[in-house]
Design a protein around this motif. Structure first.
Motif, PDB file in Angstrom:
ATOM      1  N   THR A  32       1.550   3.292  13.693  1.00 21.94           N
ATOM      2  CA  THR A  32       2.681   3.317  12.761  1.00 21.94           C
ATOM      3  C   THR A  32       2.540   2.226  11.717  1.00 21.94           C
ATOM      4  OG1 THR A  32       4.122   4.188  14.488  1.00 21.94           O
ATOM      5  CG2 THR A  32       5.195   3.168  12.595  1.00 21.94           C
ATOM      6  N   TYR A  33       2.208   1.022  12.173  1.00 17.07           N
ATOM      7  CA  TYR A  33       2.036  -0.082  11.229  1.00 17.07           C
ATOM      8  C   TYR A  33       0.877   0.200  10.276  1.00 17.07           C
ATOM      9  CZ  TYR A  33       1.398  -4.712   9.279  1.00 17.07           C
ATOM     10  OH  TYR A  33       1.270  -5.749   8.395  1.00 17.07           O
ATOM     11  N   ARG A  34      -0.223   0.738  10.832  1.00 19.41           N
ATOM     12  CA  ARG A  34      -1.392   1.024  10.002  1.00 19.41           C
ATOM     13  C   ARG A  34      -1.033   2.015   8.902  1.00 19.41           C
ATOM     14  NH1 ARG A  34      -4.236   3.079  13.753  1.00 19.41           N
ATOM     15  NH2 ARG A  34      -4.818   1.036  14.560  1.00 19.41           N
ATOM     16  N   TYR A  35      -0.258   3.030   9.249  1.00 18.64           N
ATOM     17  CA  TYR A  35       0.153   4.016   8.242  1.00 18.64           C
ATOM     18  C   TYR A  35       1.043   3.365   7.180  1.00 18.64           C
ATOM     19  CZ  TYR A  35       2.586   7.891   6.025  1.00 18.64           C
ATOM     20  OH  TYR A  35       3.116   8.741   5.078  1.00 18.64           O
ATOM     21  N   ALA A  36       2.050   2.615   7.607  1.00 12.30           N
ATOM     22  CA  ALA A  36       2.965   1.981   6.650  1.00 12.30           C
ATOM     23  C   ALA A  36       2.212   1.000   5.751  1.00 12.30           C
ATOM     24  CB  ALA A  36       4.080   1.264   7.400  1.00 12.30           C
ATOM     25  N   ARG A  37       1.292   0.227   6.338  1.00 11.70           N
ATOM     26  CA  ARG A  37       0.504  -0.744   5.566  1.00 11.70           C
ATOM     27  C   ARG A  37      -0.396  -0.030   4.566  1.00 11.70           C
ATOM     28  NH1 ARG A  37       1.873  -5.273   4.498  1.00 11.70           N
ATOM     29  NH2 ARG A  37       1.488  -4.422   2.450  1.00 11.70           N
ATOM     30  N   TYR A  38      -0.992   1.053   4.989  1.00 11.58           N
ATOM     31  CA  TYR A  38      -1.887   1.846   4.154  1.00 11.58           C
ATOM     32  C   TYR A  38      -1.150   2.382   2.927  1.00 11.58           C
ATOM     33  CZ  TYR A  38      -4.863   5.970   3.055  1.00 11.58           C
ATOM     34  OH  TYR A  38      -5.639   6.928   2.445  1.00 11.58           O
ATOM     35  N   VAL A  39       0.025   2.943   3.159  1.00  7.28           N
ATOM     36  CA  VAL A  39       0.814   3.476   2.048  1.00  7.28           C
ATOM     37  C   VAL A  39       1.227   2.345   1.097  1.00  7.28           C
ATOM     38  CG1 VAL A  39       2.960   4.646   1.445  1.00  7.28           C
ATOM     39  CG2 VAL A  39       1.610   5.466   3.379  1.00  7.28           C
ATOM     40  N   ASP A  40       1.640   1.214   1.650  1.00  2.00           N
ATOM     41  CA  ASP A  40       2.004   0.071   0.811  1.00  2.00           C
ATOM     42  C   ASP A  40       0.822  -0.413  -0.016  1.00  2.00           C
ATOM     43  OD1 ASP A  40       4.621   0.009   1.599  1.00  2.00           O
ATOM     44  OD2 ASP A  40       4.409  -1.690   2.958  1.00  2.00           O
ATOM     45  N   ASP A  41      -0.352  -0.477   0.596  1.00  5.69           N
ATOM     46  CA  ASP A  41      -1.534  -0.959  -0.125  1.00  5.69           C
ATOM     47  C   ASP A  41      -1.913  -0.010  -1.261  1.00  5.69           C
ATOM     48  OD1 ASP A  41      -1.669  -3.189   1.453  1.00  5.69           O
ATOM     49  OD2 ASP A  41      -3.302  -2.451   2.728  1.00  5.69           O
ATOM     50  N   LEU A  42      -1.773   1.293  -1.030  1.00  7.13           N
ATOM     51  CA  LEU A  42      -2.042   2.241  -2.110  1.00  7.13           C
ATOM     52  C   LEU A  42      -1.081   2.013  -3.272  1.00  7.13           C
ATOM     53  CD1 LEU A  42      -2.670   5.615  -0.205  1.00  7.13           C
ATOM     54  CD2 LEU A  42      -4.364   4.121  -1.285  1.00  7.13           C
ATOM     55  N   GLY A  43       0.177   1.723  -2.943  1.00  2.00           N
ATOM     56  CA  GLY A  43       1.176   1.522  -3.986  1.00  2.00           C
ATOM     57  C   GLY A  43       1.090   0.177  -4.661  1.00  2.00           C
ATOM     58  N   ASP A  44       0.494  -0.822  -3.981  1.00  2.00           N
ATOM     59  CA  ASP A  44       0.481  -2.184  -4.514  1.00  2.00           C
ATOM     60  C   ASP A  44      -0.872  -2.638  -5.054  1.00  2.00           C
ATOM     61  OD1 ASP A  44       3.117  -2.415  -3.778  1.00  2.00           O
ATOM     62  OD2 ASP A  44       2.714  -3.567  -1.958  1.00  2.00           O
ATOM     63  N   GLU A  45      -1.962  -2.156  -4.458  1.00  2.00           N
ATOM     64  CA  GLU A  45      -3.262  -2.770  -4.713  1.00  2.00           C
ATOM     65  C   GLU A  45      -4.325  -1.832  -5.268  1.00  2.00           C
ATOM     66  OE1 GLU A  45      -4.503  -4.739  -1.159  1.00  2.00           O
ATOM     67  OE2 GLU A  45      -2.650  -5.903  -0.969  1.00  2.00           O
ATOM     68  N   LEU A  46      -4.137  -0.535  -5.148  1.00  2.00           N
ATOM     69  CA  LEU A  46      -5.158   0.398  -5.620  1.00  2.00           C
ATOM     70  C   LEU A  46      -5.386   0.217  -7.116  1.00  2.00           C
ATOM     71  CD1 LEU A  46      -6.918   2.859  -4.709  1.00  2.00           C
ATOM     72  CD2 LEU A  46      -5.097   4.307  -5.612  1.00  2.00           C
ATOM     73  N   THR A  47      -6.650   0.169  -7.532  1.00  2.00           N
ATOM     74  CA  THR A  47      -6.961  -0.016  -8.948  1.00  2.00           C
ATOM     75  C   THR A  47      -7.014   1.305  -9.701  1.00  2.00           C
ATOM     76  OG1 THR A  47      -9.336   0.003  -8.417  1.00  2.00           O
ATOM     77  CG2 THR A  47      -8.233  -2.155  -8.537  1.00  2.00           C
ATOM     78  N   GLY A  48      -7.045   2.405  -8.990  1.00  2.00           N
ATOM     79  CA  GLY A  48      -7.091   3.716  -9.629  1.00  2.00           C
ATOM     80  C   GLY A  48      -5.710   4.311  -9.825  1.00  2.00           C
ATOM     81  N   ASP A  49      -5.636   5.623  -9.762  1.00  6.03           N
ATOM     82  CA  ASP A  49      -4.382   6.348  -9.978  1.00  6.03           C
ATOM     83  C   ASP A  49      -3.540   6.276  -8.701  1.00  6.03           C
ATOM     84  OD1 ASP A  49      -2.325   8.185 -10.384  1.00  6.03           O
ATOM     85  OD2 ASP A  49      -3.598   9.578 -11.502  1.00  6.03           O
ATOM     86  N   ARG A  50      -2.580   5.368  -8.680  1.00  3.98           N
ATOM     87  CA  ARG A  50      -1.777   5.162  -7.476  1.00  3.98           C
ATOM     88  C   ARG A  50      -0.885   6.361  -7.175  1.00  3.98           C
ATOM     89  NH1 ARG A  50       0.167  -1.177  -8.350  1.00  3.98           N
ATOM     90  NH2 ARG A  50      -1.960  -2.065  -8.350  1.00  3.98           N
ATOM     91  N   VAL A  51      -0.308   6.934  -8.201  1.00  3.39           N
ATOM     92  CA  VAL A  51       0.579   8.082  -7.990  1.00  3.39           C
ATOM     93  C   VAL A  51      -0.190   9.231  -7.351  1.00  3.39           C
ATOM     94  CG1 VAL A  51       1.957   9.851  -9.142  1.00  3.39           C
ATOM     95  CG2 VAL A  51       2.191   7.446  -9.824  1.00  3.39           C
ATOM     96  N   ALA A  52      -1.385   9.519  -7.881  1.00  6.77           N
ATOM     97  CA  ALA A  52      -2.194  10.612  -7.317  1.00  6.77           C
ATOM     98  C   ALA A  52      -2.576  10.321  -5.869  1.00  6.77           C
ATOM     99  CB  ALA A  52      -3.451  10.817  -8.167  1.00  6.77           C
ATOM    100  N   ALA A  53      -2.915   9.064  -5.585  1.00  2.00           N
ATOM    101  CA  ALA A  53      -3.303   8.698  -4.221  1.00  2.00           C
ATOM    102  C   ALA A  53      -2.130   8.848  -3.258  1.00  2.00           C
ATOM    103  CB  ALA A  53      -3.836   7.267  -4.204  1.00  2.00           C
ATOM    104  N   LEU A  54      -0.952   8.436  -3.683  1.00  2.00           N
ATOM    105  CA  LEU A  54       0.231   8.545  -2.827  1.00  2.00           C
ATOM    106  C   LEU A  54       0.634  10.000  -2.625  1.00  2.00           C
ATOM    107  CD1 LEU A  54       2.221   5.547  -4.319  1.00  2.00           C
ATOM    108  CD2 LEU A  54       1.398   5.705  -1.961  1.00  2.00           C
ATOM    109  N   GLU A  55       0.558  10.776  -3.676  1.00  2.00           N
ATOM    110  CA  GLU A  55       0.880  12.193  -3.540  1.00  2.00           C
ATOM    111  C   GLU A  55      -0.110  12.898  -2.616  1.00  2.00           C
ATOM    112  OE1 GLU A  55       1.051  13.501  -7.583  1.00  2.00           O
ATOM    113  OE2 GLU A  55       3.195  12.975  -7.807  1.00  2.00           O
TER     114      GLU A  55
END
Length: 274
Positions: A32-55
């Motif tokens: 559960t933590y790994r999933y929540a952390r992963y989603v947060d990192d995509l939204g906070d740290e990804l250098t590419g298209d964050r919206v596309a990655a989250l979707e």
């Protein structure tokens, strides 16, 4: 990735998965933590298209619940828990929605608006935790929401300077204006008097939310009670650390230590015993 997740866990205000817990519970809490952390990192740290990655993550979650093949390893890692405990898909999707909101909503006008964000970014985790322990009744989820909201608020107040540097301000504008704090004040090396008064106000408000949710612990038993009491203790410890820093969250370390959490935990046990 595992080492990164472990390092992130160590930096949290609360113990993510106590070593004393049975292996299955620890594994599911870590997933559960790994999933929540992963989603947060995509939204906070990804250098590419964050919206596309989250979707893309949201699409993978929907495939998981539709029992279709899932290629994202973090989402797939939630599969055993979803199948065993029946975790609501809404919990996982709300975490994605919170990070999508972060992409185009870096400011909050009111505290009510911030609370709605916490409903997406924090409260789902508490519901998943209760589901893991087979304790997710409506009344308990309501209490858990208060605890999770408090923990999220306290984290925001600890990270004011860091968030400002990233272009985000979680302090509601109505409160900034009320205390005479400008956004530029959030980037200073040390918190000025006005900002410290504002942080004191917001910390007291977060503590009230934590106190309103704390009765959840007394409704739980066994491993669930132990785990959740640790999360609550982390909240008390976080608030205590901010207060001991005289609410200067810009000038130094305001994250609670393990000793802080242990002391808050012991105090809570003594309070309940009395």
């Amino acid at each position: 990735m595992a080492a990164t997740v472990r390092a992130a866990e160590a930096g949290e205000n609360f113990p993510v998965a106590l070593r004393i817990l049975p292996a299955r519970l620890r594994s599911e809490l870590h997933a559960t933590y790994r999933y929540a952390r992963y989603v947060d990192d995509l939204g906070d740290e990804l250098t590419g298209d964050r919206v596309a990655a989250l979707e893309a993550v949201a699409a993978e979650v929907r495939r998981l619940y539709a029992r279709e093949p899932v290629t994202d390893p973090v989402v797939a890692g939630m599969g055993p828990l979803v199948r065993r405990a029946g975790v609501p898909a809404d919990c996982l999707l709300r975490l994605v929605e919170a990070n999508l909101r972060d992409q185009d909503h870096p400011r909050y006008q009111s505290f009510a608006e911030l609370l709605d964000y916490c409903r997406l970014s924090a409260n789902p985790v508490g519901e998943v935790v209760l589901t893991i322990f087979g304790a997710a009744t409506p009344d308990r989820v309501e209490l858990s929401d208060r605890i999770c909201t408090a923990l999220q608020l306290l984290e925001h107040w600890q990270d004011i300077g860091e968030d400002y540097a990233e272009g985000r301000v979680y302090l509601p504008k109505e409160d900034l204006d009320r205390f005479g704090v400008t956004e530029e004040d959030l980037g200073a090396a040390r918190a000025g008097d006005a900002l410290r008064r504002l942080v004191a106000f917001e910390t007291t408000r977060a503590v009230a939310w934590l106190g309103a949710g704390a009765p959840l612990v007394s409704t739980l038993h066994g491993w669930a009670r132990l785990a959740v009491s640790g999360y609550v203790a982390g909240g008390w410890a976080a608030a205590g650390r901010v207060r001991r820093a005289d609410h200067d969250v810009l000038g130094g370390q305001v994250k609670p230590t393990r000793s802080d959490i242990a002391a808050a935990w012991a105090e809570g046990l003594l309070r309940r015993a009395g």
